[in-house]
Design a protein around this motif. Structure first.
Motif, mmCIF file in Angstrom:
data_model
loop_
_atom_site.group_PDB
_atom_site.id
_atom_site.type_symbol
_atom_site.label_atom_id
_atom_site.label_comp_id
_atom_site.label_asym_id
_atom_site.label_seq_id
_atom_site.Cartn_x
_atom_site.Cartn_y
_atom_site.Cartn_z
ATOM 1 N N ASP B 148 66.325 88.045 46.165
ATOM 2 C CA ASP B 148 65.149 88.651 45.549
ATOM 3 C C ASP B 148 64.182 89.228 46.572
ATOM 4 N N ALA B 149 64.725 89.680 47.690
ATOM 5 C CA ALA B 149 63.849 90.287 48.696
ATOM 6 C C ALA B 149 63.557 91.727 48.304
ATOM 7 N N ALA B 150 62.542 92.288 48.943
ATOM 8 C CA ALA B 150 62.237 93.699 48.722
ATOM 9 C C ALA B 150 63.447 94.533 49.137
ATOM 10 N N GLY B 173 62.303 80.140 59.879
ATOM 11 C CA GLY B 173 63.503 80.154 59.069
ATOM 12 C C GLY B 173 64.378 81.334 59.442
ATOM 13 N N PRO B 174 65.478 81.509 58.730
ATOM 14 C CA PRO B 174 66.406 82.582 59.059
ATOM 15 C C PRO B 174 65.764 83.952 58.848
ATOM 16 N N ALA B 175 66.029 84.826 59.787
ATOM 17 C CA ALA B 175 65.491 86.177 59.693
ATOM 18 C C ALA B 175 66.627 87.163 59.821
ATOM 19 N N ALA B 176 66.369 88.388 59.431
ATOM 20 C CA ALA B 176 67.362 89.432 59.639
ATOM 21 C C ALA B 176 66.675 90.695 60.117
ATOM 22 N N ILE B 192 62.934 91.016 58.332
ATOM 23 C CA ILE B 192 62.588 90.185 57.172
ATOM 24 C C ILE B 192 62.750 88.716 57.526
ATOM 25 N N ARG B 193 61.747 87.920 57.138
ATOM 26 C CA ARG B 193 61.903 86.472 57.333
ATOM 27 C C ARG B 193 60.985 85.721 56.372
ATOM 28 N N PRO B 194 61.265 84.434 56.142
ATOM 29 C CA PRO B 194 60.409 83.652 55.252
ATOM 30 C C PRO B 194 59.022 83.487 55.882
ATOM 31 N N PRO B 195 58.014 83.236 55.095
ATOM 32 C CA PRO B 195 56.663 83.073 55.636
ATOM 33 C C PRO B 195 56.491 81.773 56.411
ATOM 34 N N GLY B 196 57.461 80.872 56.295
ATOM 35 C CA GLY B 196 57.382 79.627 57.058
ATOM 36 C C GLY B 196 56.777 78.504 56.247
ATOM 37 N N PRO B 197 56.746 77.295 56.849
ATOM 38 C CA PRO B 197 56.276 76.103 56.147
ATOM 39 C C PRO B 197 54.844 76.265 55.617
ATOM 40 N N GLY B 198 53.989 76.949 56.366
ATOM 41 C CA GLY B 198 52.611 77.146 55.940
ATOM 42 C C GLY B 198 52.486 78.167 54.820
ATOM 43 N N TYR B 222 58.991 86.856 51.058
ATOM 44 C CA TYR B 222 59.210 86.988 52.491
ATOM 45 C C TYR B 222 58.098 87.800 53.153
ATOM 46 N N ASN B 223 58.075 87.694 54.470
ATOM 47 C CA ASN B 223 57.257 88.608 55.260
ATOM 48 C C ASN B 223 58.164 89.708 55.803
ATOM 49 N N TYR B 224 57.572 90.910 55.895
ATOM 50 C CA TYR B 224 58.385 92.054 56.327
ATOM 51 C C TYR B 224 57.695 92.774 57.463
ATOM 52 N N ALA B 225 58.494 93.486 58.261
ATOM 53 C CA ALA B 225 57.912 94.369 59.263
ATOM 54 C C ALA B 225 58.843 95.541 59.496
#
Lengths: 168, 241
Positions: B148-150, B173-176, B192-198, B222-225
């Motif tokens: 369900d990522a962008a 976490g895992p990124a791509a 792309i990667r998860p925003p993390g525990p916080g 997720y967070n994206y760049a």
């Protein structure tokens, strides 16, 4: 340092023959010798007399043989468990070049071969043999007795192969 | 001085030439009148002679690997290899420590995306996990790892096509990272990667670091760049968000 190398070079054929008696197989014998030399070079011997050096090297080599054998035997047991095979045959090379004397000798167990080689072939004293095999002098004597009797029986053809397993 | 009758030990010592000349003499005299023991001793002597002739005389093929100088050289070589491996380990730990520190809160957002660009897009350090062939699309590959990522941005209009992708691991976490390339060889990455525990979500933003510009935002899960060289970013990638 190079002096030490020369001493090693002189003893090399003896080491290789001892290893061959233990492994009964030329290529693993040389592997064993190689490992022994590496150990010897790393430990920096302060053995002056050649006899002393020889017993010391034989001891390293025998120790390594026993250690690797223990591992191999554990593996063999595992293999046996899965494949139902139990004996690994002596190498073809060795068998081809072997005469009947060698065949009988090859059937002795590891300790007996090591001891007979050290005492009868190399002419090590009983004390040196005890050092090489890392056992008390009394054990050397009782083993020697058993080894000689076993070899005798083999030469006289009184023992067939299955019985030999029990001897071990 | 041995006593008669001899022990078995004495008989072996006789065979192995370990008796004094006097004892030897006495034992030989005794054996002359004891044929059973004499035969036993003779058998042992015969076996020993046979072993000596067979074992001590067996020809040995040359083996240069066993020469002490060769053994020494191999040991040295192995030691150097060992040092090399140890150094590589130290380096890896150092990079990990710096990377970990960079990923702390308070550090500029999506620093790892820029690092990934430098490492994998600029320098081609490691091969891609996924290479785009004819008719291939990165999207299904990415969907296997990020649910369900962008959708991947379509950079076609700016002349960039996806050529490969790589999985990475980060503290969050895992990124791509998906690598895009245009006809002139310029490179842009989508990260792309998860925003993390916080669960730290990013306000939409953009920042520059050296020659690179990172545009970042948070989307579904997720967070994206998107990281691009500044001159490419200036022209506008027309990222449809």
């Amino acid at each position: 340092m190079n002096d030490f190398d020369d001493q090693l070079r002189t003893l090399l054929p003896r080491l290789r023959r001892f290893a061959l008696s233990l492994t009964r197989e030329p290529s693993s014998a040389d592997d064993l010798v190689q490992g022994c030399l590496e150990k010897a070079l790393s430990r920096r011997a302060d053995k002056n007399a050649e006899g002393e050096l020889r017993a010391w090297l034989f001891q390293i080599l025998y120790r390594q043989f026993i250690d690797s054998h223990r591992r191999a035997r554990r593996y063999a047991r595992l293999l046996e468990f899965f494949t139902g095979r139990d004996d690994y045959p002596p190498s073809a090379e060795r068998t081809v070049m072997a005469q009947s004397a060698l065949q009988a000798f090859d059937r002795l167990n590891d300790e007996q071969r090591a001891l007979l080689h050290a005492v009868a072939v190399e002419g090590l004293s009983y004390k040196e043999a005890a050092q090489v095999l890392q056992v008390p002098l009394g054990t050397v004597m009782s083993r020697l007795s058993r080894a000689r009797q076993a070899l005798r029986l083999l030469h006289e053809g009184e023992i067939q192969r299955p019985a030999l397993r029990i001897l071990k | 001085m041995i006593t008669l009758p001899p022990t078995e030990h004495d008989l072996h010592a006789y065979v192995d030439l370990r008796l004094s000349p006097a004892d030897r003499q006495r034992l030989e005299t005794w054996l002359a009148s004891h044929p059973e023991e004499a035969a036993q001793v003779k058998g042992w002597q015969k076996d020993a002679r046979l072993l000596r002739s067979v074992l001590a005389a067996s020809p040995l093929p040359d083996n240069p690997a066993l020469d002490p100088s060769a053994v020494r050289q191999r040991r040295r070589h192995r030691y150097q290899q060992y040092l090399g491996r140890a150094a590589a380990l130290v380096l890896a730990v150092a990079v990990g420590a710096v990377g970990g520190w960079q990923a702390r809160p308070g550090v500029a957002p999506m620093t790892d995306a820029l690092q990934a660009y430098r490492l994998f897009a600029e320098k081609d350090v490691l091969p891609a996990d996924f290479k785009v062939g004819a008719g291939d699309s990165v999207q299904p590959w990415l969907d296997r790892y990020f649910r369900d990522a962008a959708r991947l941005p379509d950079l076609e209009r700016a002349g960039f096509k996806a050529v490969g992708a790589r999985l990475l691991s980060t503290d969050q976490g895992p990124a791509a990272m998906v690598l895009y390339q245009d006809d002139r060889g310029a490179r842009v990455t989508f990260y792309i990667r998860p925003p993390g525990p916080g669960n730290k979500l990013l306000p939409r933003g953009s920042r520059r670091e050296g020659e690179l510009q990172a545009d970042y935002w948070s989307g579904p899960g997720y967070n994206y760049a998107v990281v691009a060289p500044v001159e490419v970013a200036m022209k506008g990638l027309q990222i449809p968000l």
